[in-house]
Design an enzyme around this catalytic site. Structure first.
Site, PDB file in Angstrom:
ATOM      1  N   GLY A 202     -16.273   5.652  11.665  1.00 25.18           N
ATOM      2  CA  GLY A 202     -17.621   5.403  10.874  1.00 25.18           C
ATOM      3  C   GLY A 202     -18.384   6.749  10.716  1.00 25.18           C
ATOM      4  O   GLY A 202     -17.594   7.381   9.586  1.00 25.18           O
TER       5      GLY A 202
ATOM      6  N   MET B 203     -25.690  -6.148  12.578  1.00 25.64           N
ATOM      7  CA  MET B 203     -26.632  -6.729  13.245  1.00 25.64           C
ATOM      8  C   MET B 203     -28.061  -7.085  13.398  1.00 25.64           C
ATOM      9  O   MET B 203     -28.432  -6.829  12.086  1.00 25.64           O
ATOM     10  CB  MET B 203     -26.539  -5.447  14.185  1.00 25.64           C
ATOM     11  CG  MET B 203     -25.340  -4.338  14.209  1.00 25.64           C
ATOM     12  SD  MET B 203     -25.599  -2.708  15.012  1.00 25.64           S
ATOM     13  CE  MET B 203     -24.612  -1.489  14.202  1.00 25.64           C
TER      14      MET B 203
ATOM     15  N   GLY C 104     -16.709   5.817  17.745  1.00 22.77           N
ATOM     16  CA  GLY C 104     -16.259   7.398  18.222  1.00 22.77           C
ATOM     17  C   GLY C 104     -15.128   8.038  17.795  1.00 22.77           C
ATOM     18  O   GLY C 104     -15.009   8.773  18.342  1.00 22.77           O
TER      19      GLY C 104
ATOM     20  N   GLY D 129     -22.060   6.857  14.924  1.00 23.34           N
ATOM     21  CA  GLY D 129     -22.224   8.790  15.609  1.00 23.34           C
ATOM     22  C   GLY D 129     -22.341   8.868  16.562  1.00 23.34           C
ATOM     23  O   GLY D 129     -22.549  10.244  17.391  1.00 23.34           O
TER      24      GLY D 129
ATOM     25  N   GLY E  66     -25.020  -0.648  18.515  1.00 24.87           N
ATOM     26  CA  GLY E  66     -25.807  -0.088  17.448  1.00 24.87           C
ATOM     27  C   GLY E  66     -25.773   0.685  16.181  1.00 24.87           C
ATOM     28  O   GLY E  66     -26.794  -0.017  15.132  1.00 24.87           O
ATOM     29  N   PHE E  67     -25.175   1.520  16.719  1.00 25.54           N
ATOM     30  CA  PHE E  67     -25.591   2.729  15.641  1.00 25.54           C
ATOM     31  C   PHE E  67     -24.637   3.378  16.100  1.00 25.54           C
ATOM     32  O   PHE E  67     -22.929   3.473  16.631  1.00 25.54           O
ATOM     33  CB  PHE E  67     -26.282   3.335  16.410  1.00 25.54           C
ATOM     34  CG  PHE E  67     -27.373   2.888  16.506  1.00 25.54           C
ATOM     35  CD1 PHE E  67     -28.481   2.834  15.549  1.00 25.54           C
ATOM     36  CD2 PHE E  67     -27.824   2.360  17.875  1.00 25.54           C
ATOM     37  CE1 PHE E  67     -29.652   1.884  15.792  1.00 25.54           C
ATOM     38  CE2 PHE E  67     -28.492   1.840  17.770  1.00 25.54           C
ATOM     39  CZ  PHE E  67     -30.122   2.094  16.966  1.00 25.54           C
TER      40      PHE E  67
ATOM     41  N   ASP F  99     -20.251  -3.725  10.000  1.00 26.26           N
ATOM     42  CA  ASP F  99     -20.765  -4.046  10.810  1.00 26.26           C
ATOM     43  C   ASP F  99     -22.525  -5.230  10.470  1.00 26.26           C
ATOM     44  O   ASP F  99     -23.431  -4.774   9.862  1.00 26.26           O
ATOM     45  CB  ASP F  99     -21.947  -3.156  11.540  1.00 26.26           C
ATOM     46  CG  ASP F  99     -20.354  -1.842  11.925  1.00 26.26           C
ATOM     47  OD1 ASP F  99     -19.913  -2.995  13.039  1.00 26.26           O
ATOM     48  OD2 ASP F  99     -20.414  -1.134  12.047  1.00 26.26           O
TER      49      ASP F  99
ATOM     50  N   ASP G 209     -13.456   0.605  18.385  1.00 28.71           N
ATOM     51  CA  ASP G 209     -14.170   0.119  17.565  1.00 28.71           C
ATOM     52  C   ASP G 209     -15.645   1.372  18.221  1.00 28.71           C
ATOM     53  O   ASP G 209     -16.073   0.672  19.133  1.00 28.71           O
ATOM     54  CB  ASP G 209     -15.078  -0.816  16.934  1.00 28.71           C
ATOM     55  CG  ASP G 209     -16.258  -0.851  15.658  1.00 28.71           C
ATOM     56  OD1 ASP G 209     -16.448   0.338  15.615  1.00 28.71           O
ATOM     57  OD2 ASP G 209     -16.776  -1.906  15.879  1.00 28.71           O
TER      58      ASP G 209
ATOM     59  N   MET H 246     -22.058  -8.535  15.448  1.00 27.15           N
ATOM     60  CA  MET H 246     -22.944  -8.611  16.301  1.00 27.15           C
ATOM     61  C   MET H 246     -24.174  -8.935  16.781  1.00 27.15           C
ATOM     62  O   MET H 246     -25.210  -8.754  16.443  1.00 27.15           O
ATOM     63  CB  MET H 246     -22.840  -6.669  16.263  1.00 27.15           C
ATOM     64  CG  MET H 246     -22.218  -5.783  17.097  1.00 27.15           C
ATOM     65  SD  MET H 246     -21.872  -4.500  16.272  1.00 27.15           S
ATOM     66  CE  MET H 246     -22.188  -4.446  15.292  1.00 27.15           C
TER      67      MET H 246
ATOM     68  N   MET I 205     -14.795  -2.589  22.112  1.00 32.00           N
ATOM     69  CA  MET I 205     -15.612  -1.314  21.437  1.00 32.00           C
ATOM     70  C   MET I 205     -16.120  -0.399  22.607  1.00 32.00           C
ATOM     71  O   MET I 205     -15.407  -0.410  23.454  1.00 32.00           O
ATOM     72  CB  MET I 205     -17.189  -2.247  21.340  1.00 32.00           C
ATOM     73  CG  MET I 205     -17.265  -3.023  20.279  1.00 32.00           C
ATOM     74  SD  MET I 205     -18.517  -3.114  20.126  1.00 32.00           S
ATOM     75  CE  MET I 205     -19.234  -1.552  19.350  1.00 32.00           C
TER      76      MET I 205
ATOM     77  N   HIS J 243     -14.561  -1.884   7.065  1.00 30.73           N
ATOM     78  CA  HIS J 243     -15.641  -2.072   8.828  1.00 30.73           C
ATOM     79  C   HIS J 243     -16.902  -2.636   8.063  1.00 30.73           C
ATOM     80  O   HIS J 243     -17.102  -1.831   7.622  1.00 30.73           O
ATOM     81  CB  HIS J 243     -14.957  -1.938   9.384  1.00 30.73           C
ATOM     82  CG  HIS J 243     -15.675  -1.908  11.199  1.00 30.73           C
ATOM     83  ND1 HIS J 243     -15.067  -2.826  11.930  1.00 30.73           N
ATOM     84  CD2 HIS J 243     -16.523  -1.904  11.823  1.00 30.73           C
ATOM     85  CE1 HIS J 243     -15.907  -3.330  13.084  1.00 30.73           C
ATOM     86  NE2 HIS J 243     -16.490  -2.057  13.108  1.00 30.73           N
TER      87      HIS J 243
ATOM     88  N   HIS K 153     -17.873  -7.209  11.210  1.00 34.25           N
ATOM     89  CA  HIS K 153     -17.601  -7.887  12.984  1.00 34.25           C
ATOM     90  C   HIS K 153     -19.183  -8.064  13.212  1.00 34.25           C
ATOM     91  O   HIS K 153     -20.877  -7.482  12.999  1.00 34.25           O
ATOM     92  CB  HIS K 153     -17.714  -6.132  12.853  1.00 34.25           C
ATOM     93  CG  HIS K 153     -18.070  -5.271  14.633  1.00 34.25           C
ATOM     94  ND1 HIS K 153     -18.149  -4.384  15.153  1.00 34.25           N
ATOM     95  CD2 HIS K 153     -18.183  -6.585  15.608  1.00 34.25           C
ATOM     96  CE1 HIS K 153     -18.299  -5.073  16.939  1.00 34.25           C
ATOM     97  NE2 HIS K 153     -18.266  -5.577  16.941  1.00 34.25           N
TER      98      HIS K 153
ATOM     99  N   SER L 167     -15.692   2.445   8.763  1.00 40.47           N
ATOM    100  CA  SER L 167     -17.092   1.860   8.375  1.00 40.47           C
ATOM    101  C   SER L 167     -17.971   2.286   7.753  1.00 40.47           C
ATOM    102  O   SER L 167     -18.737   2.924   7.599  1.00 40.47           O
ATOM    103  CB  SER L 167     -17.778   1.553  10.323  1.00 40.47           C
ATOM    104  OG  SER L 167     -19.164   0.665   9.961  1.00 40.47           O
TER     105      SER L 167
HETATM  106  C1  DX5 Z   1     -20.998   0.344  16.375  1.00 41.32           C
HETATM  107  C2  DX5 Z   1     -20.346  -0.483  15.092  1.00 41.32           C
HETATM  108  C3  DX5 Z   1     -19.375   0.954  14.687  1.00 41.32           C
HETATM  109  C4  DX5 Z   1     -19.907   1.738  14.237  1.00 41.32           C
HETATM  110  C5  DX5 Z   1     -18.693   2.739  14.289  1.00 41.32           C
HETATM  111  O1  DX5 Z   1     -21.733  -1.140  16.980  1.00 41.32           O
HETATM  112  O2  DX5 Z   1     -19.828  -1.517  16.044  1.00 41.32           O
HETATM  113  O3  DX5 Z   1     -18.512  -0.078  13.431  1.00 41.32           O
HETATM  114  O4  DX5 Z   1     -20.020   2.391  12.788  1.00 41.32           O
HETATM  115  O5  DX5 Z   1     -19.223   4.153  14.108  1.00 41.32           O
HETATM  116  P1  DX5 Z   1     -18.940   5.230  14.793  1.00 41.32           P
HETATM  117  O6  DX5 Z   1     -17.531   5.824  14.683  1.00 41.32           O
HETATM  118  O7  DX5 Z   1     -19.528   6.411  13.749  1.00 41.32           O
HETATM  119  O8  DX5 Z   1     -18.616   5.071  16.108  1.00 41.32           O
HETATM  120 ZN    ZN Z   2     -18.357  -2.694  14.299  1.00 39.67          ZN
END
Ligand code: DX5
Ligand code: ZN
Length: 240
Positions: free
Chosen positions: A215, A52, A195, A162, A159-160, A50, A193, A83, A154, A48, A81, A23
């Protein structure tokens, strides 16, 4: 790097090559395209991206301009993706920019907006995915009449990068795998997707994941290539 060969993972569902999609949300934002090129050189299957809007997810990220900038630099599919609260307004912009797969959220679409989205996807000859937040049951969405190439489960709230993986999504993953497994005549990818890392990758594949988004566990690491190869080794070596 050696020649890439299809890795075969036996999950009990079918034998398959498990895809890894780094990602770029975790990339160096000053060097997005070079991180994308590097990820491809390690053997990343997809990238990937993201998107948002600050409404559907509590963060603002990229627009179609980034997809357009990356598109000519890599040949692997761009997995976008979305969002977004109103994805039907933007899907075509991302397809035009070079997205190969656009994934919209079940929570953000209606029967009429999904029809508009499908028209755009067909027009560009690309693919459609349907995503679910961790708390959304897959039964909330009616797949009838939807030409879906991927279901995104998911495992963190949108959102983020990590965030901590939420193991409570595992039964849903298994359910999706049963719904779209090898018994169907059309292959539907199942992407997880949020963690994803070396501690849970094997478990996710055993529960039916066919695409792992990574990610923080890859592009967020000081030695990104090594982190990618460690994850690849968990779900199978890409080198003969
Ligand atoms: C979160 C994103 C993920 C994110 C994953 O909202 O959709 O795609 O980039 O990042 P990690 O793998 O660090 O959770
Ligand atoms: Zn994503």
């Amino acid at each position: 790097m050696g020649n890439q060969v299809a890795f075969v993972y036996s999950s009990g569902r079918e034998q398959m090559h498990v895809k890894i999609a780094p990602s770029i949300l975790s990339a160096d934002h000053g060097n997005m395209t070079s991180d994308a090129v590097r990820a491809q050189s390690w053997g990343a299957d997809w990238l990937h991206v993201d998107i948002m809007d600050g409404k559907f997810a509590p963060n603002l990220t990229f627009g179609p301009g980034l997809v357009k900038a990356i598109r000519p630099k890599v040949s692997i599919p761009l997995d976008c993706h979305l969002m977004l609260a109103e994805p039907e307004k933007y899907v075509e912009k991302f397809l035009e920019a070079g997205a190969d797969l656009v994934t919209v959220h079940a929570e953000a679409i209606t029967p009429s907006s999904i029809e508009l989205i499908q028209q755009s996807v067909r027009k560009y000859g690309k693919k459609l995915g349907i995503a679910f937040r961790p708390a959304t049951p897959v039964s909330d969405f009616d797949f009838d009449g939807v030409d879906c190439s991927m279901v995104l489960v998911m495992s963190v709230n949108p959102g983020f990068s990590g965030q901590k993986f939420m193991p409570e999504i595992l039964p849903k993953l298994q359910k999706v795998s049963k719904m779209f497994g090898s018994q169907t005549n059309k292959h539907v990818e199942i992407e997880v997707d949020g963690g994803v890392d070396t501690s849970n990758a094997k478990l996710l594949v055993e529960h039916g994941a066919t695409v792992l988004v990574a990610g923080n566990s890859v592009l967020g690491q000081p030695d990104q290539e090594r982190a990618f190869q460690e994850l690849r080794n968990i779900v199978g070596s890409a080198d003969a």
